[in-house]
Design an enzyme around this catalytic site. Structure first.
Site, PDB file in Angstrom:
ATOM      1  N   CYS A   1       6.453 -63.242  33.669  1.00 10.62           N
ATOM      2  CA  CYS A   1       5.325 -64.219  32.766  1.00 10.62           C
ATOM      3  C   CYS A   1       4.221 -63.596  32.457  1.00 10.62           C
ATOM      4  O   CYS A   1       3.100 -63.519  33.574  1.00 10.62           O
ATOM      5  CB  CYS A   1       5.361 -65.396  33.347  1.00 10.62           C
ATOM      6  SG  CYS A   1       3.880 -66.717  32.157  1.00 10.62           S
TER       7      CYS A   1
ATOM      8  N   ALA B   1       4.611 -63.796  38.563  1.00  6.88           N
ATOM      9  CA  ALA B   1       3.830 -62.599  38.066  1.00  6.88           C
ATOM     10  C   ALA B   1       4.630 -61.195  37.373  1.00  6.88           C
ATOM     11  O   ALA B   1       3.786 -60.806  36.709  1.00  6.88           O
ATOM     12  CB  ALA B   1       3.324 -62.440  39.170  1.00  6.88           C
TER      13      ALA B   1
ATOM     14  N   SER C   1       3.565 -71.995  32.925  1.00  8.76           N
ATOM     15  CA  SER C   1       4.429 -70.726  32.342  1.00  8.76           C
ATOM     16  C   SER C   1       5.307 -70.126  32.575  1.00  8.76           C
ATOM     17  O   SER C   1       6.339 -69.968  31.582  1.00  8.76           O
ATOM     18  CB  SER C   1       3.230 -70.564  30.808  1.00  8.76           C
ATOM     19  OG  SER C   1       2.399 -69.456  31.816  1.00  8.76           O
TER      20      SER C   1
ATOM     21  N   LYS D   1      -6.298 -72.512  41.753  1.00 11.53           N
ATOM     22  CA  LYS D   1      -5.343 -74.108  41.177  1.00 11.53           C
ATOM     23  C   LYS D   1      -4.841 -74.413  41.929  1.00 11.53           C
ATOM     24  O   LYS D   1      -3.687 -75.452  41.360  1.00 11.53           O
ATOM     25  CB  LYS D   1      -4.408 -73.143  40.383  1.00 11.53           C
ATOM     26  CG  LYS D   1      -5.349 -73.055  39.190  1.00 11.53           C
ATOM     27  CD  LYS D   1      -4.059 -71.685  37.855  1.00 11.53           C
ATOM     28  CE  LYS D   1      -4.938 -70.738  37.140  1.00 11.53           C
ATOM     29  NZ  LYS D   1      -3.744 -69.476  36.335  1.00 11.53           N
TER      30      LYS D   1
ATOM     31  N   THR E   1       0.924 -65.555  33.968  1.00 11.34           N
ATOM     32  CA  THR E   1       0.681 -65.133  35.624  1.00 11.34           C
ATOM     33  C   THR E   1       0.435 -64.322  36.157  1.00 11.34           C
ATOM     34  O   THR E   1       1.272 -62.969  35.351  1.00 11.34           O
ATOM     35  CB  THR E   1       2.380 -65.867  35.475  1.00 11.34           C
ATOM     36  OG1 THR E   1       2.290 -67.148  35.634  1.00 11.34           O
ATOM     37  CG2 THR E   1       2.200 -66.076  37.942  1.00 11.34           C
TER      38      THR E   1
ATOM     39  N   GLY F   1      -2.006 -78.536  43.235  1.00 10.83           N
ATOM     40  CA  GLY F   1      -1.666 -77.505  42.354  1.00 10.83           C
ATOM     41  C   GLY F   1      -1.985 -77.869  41.349  1.00 10.83           C
ATOM     42  O   GLY F   1      -1.486 -78.659  40.307  1.00 10.83           O
TER      43      GLY F   1
ATOM     44  N   THR G   1      -0.388 -70.741  33.995  1.00 16.63           N
ATOM     45  CA  THR G   1      -0.417 -70.811  35.029  1.00 16.63           C
ATOM     46  C   THR G   1       0.966 -70.421  35.539  1.00 16.63           C
ATOM     47  O   THR G   1       1.569 -71.195  34.749  1.00 16.63           O
ATOM     48  CB  THR G   1      -1.054 -71.601  35.697  1.00 16.63           C
ATOM     49  OG1 THR G   1      -1.599 -71.577  36.724  1.00 16.63           O
ATOM     50  CG2 THR G   1      -0.664 -73.315  35.693  1.00 16.63           C
TER      51      THR G   1
END
Length: 195
Positions: free
Chosen positions: A183, A180, A149, A52, A186, A70, A20
């Site tokens: 990672c 995004a 992460s 989340k 993500t 979050g 996440t």
């Protein structure tokens, strides 16, 4: 993953969060918390559209909670923490800082809560905070915080954008897009809440 190494890291507050990215940005009287939607188990994407980021606490005139939270970490643990934070907000009349400090105390000292593996970013109109299981309640420098992460990628992107962009929502969205792209844990299905 080597379980003994994971247990050792977890015991020392060095939990390697995978799965996440959550970012919080406060700027020009606006606070935004955004998170991706990917839930991973090992190298497998289990769900691409998880929420989340949630609203908690007493409702505003539009029927939305006055606190945004979050989480990064284990889902069941996060829901336990959401529930506990909601109870603390009720107990302390919606005062986020006081509720967060009391939750962090419980999280650090309670035998059951101490085993919960999650991090949280919480915000209201006045505060942006990071909560940890070590009992930390951290107010980030310059109004930007990120966990998970992809947190460092999002944090770096947001800090780079901050001097050039005045809109907290635009900063958070672009930072999440960067995370995004970099990672693997993500994705680009972003949930964003603003106060």
């Amino acid at each position: 993953m080597d379980e003994s190494r994971y247990s050792h890291a977890s015991a020392h507050g060095l939990v390697p969060w995978h799965g996440t990215t959550i970012i919080g940005v406060r700027k020009n009287g606006k606070t935004v918390v955004a998170g991706d939607g990917q839930v991973s188990m090992g190298n497998t994407v289990m769900k691409p559209n998880a929420r989340k980021v949630r609203r908690l606490g007493a409702k505003d005139e539009n029927g939305n909670g006055k606190v945004i939270a979050g989480f990064a970490g284990a889902t069941a643990d996060a829901f336990t923490l959401f529930e506990r934070l909601e109870n603390k907000l009720e107990q302390y009349s919606g005062q986020l800082l006081r509720a967060a400090v009391e939750l962090a105390k419980d999280w650090r000292t309670d035998k059951y809560l101490r085993n919960l593996e999650a991090l949280m970013i919480v915000a209201d109109a006045e505060s942006l905070l990071v909560l940890t299981g070590n009992g930390d309640v951290l107010e980030p420098e310059a109004g930007i915080a990120a966990i998970g992460s992809g947190g460092n990628y999002a944090l770096s992107a947001a800090r780079a954008l901050d001097p050039y962009e005045q809109d907290a929502e635009k900063i958070a969205r672009r930072a999440m897009e960067v995370a995004a792209e970099v990672c693997v844990f993500t994705n680009d299905r972003i949930t964003l809440e603003t106060i």
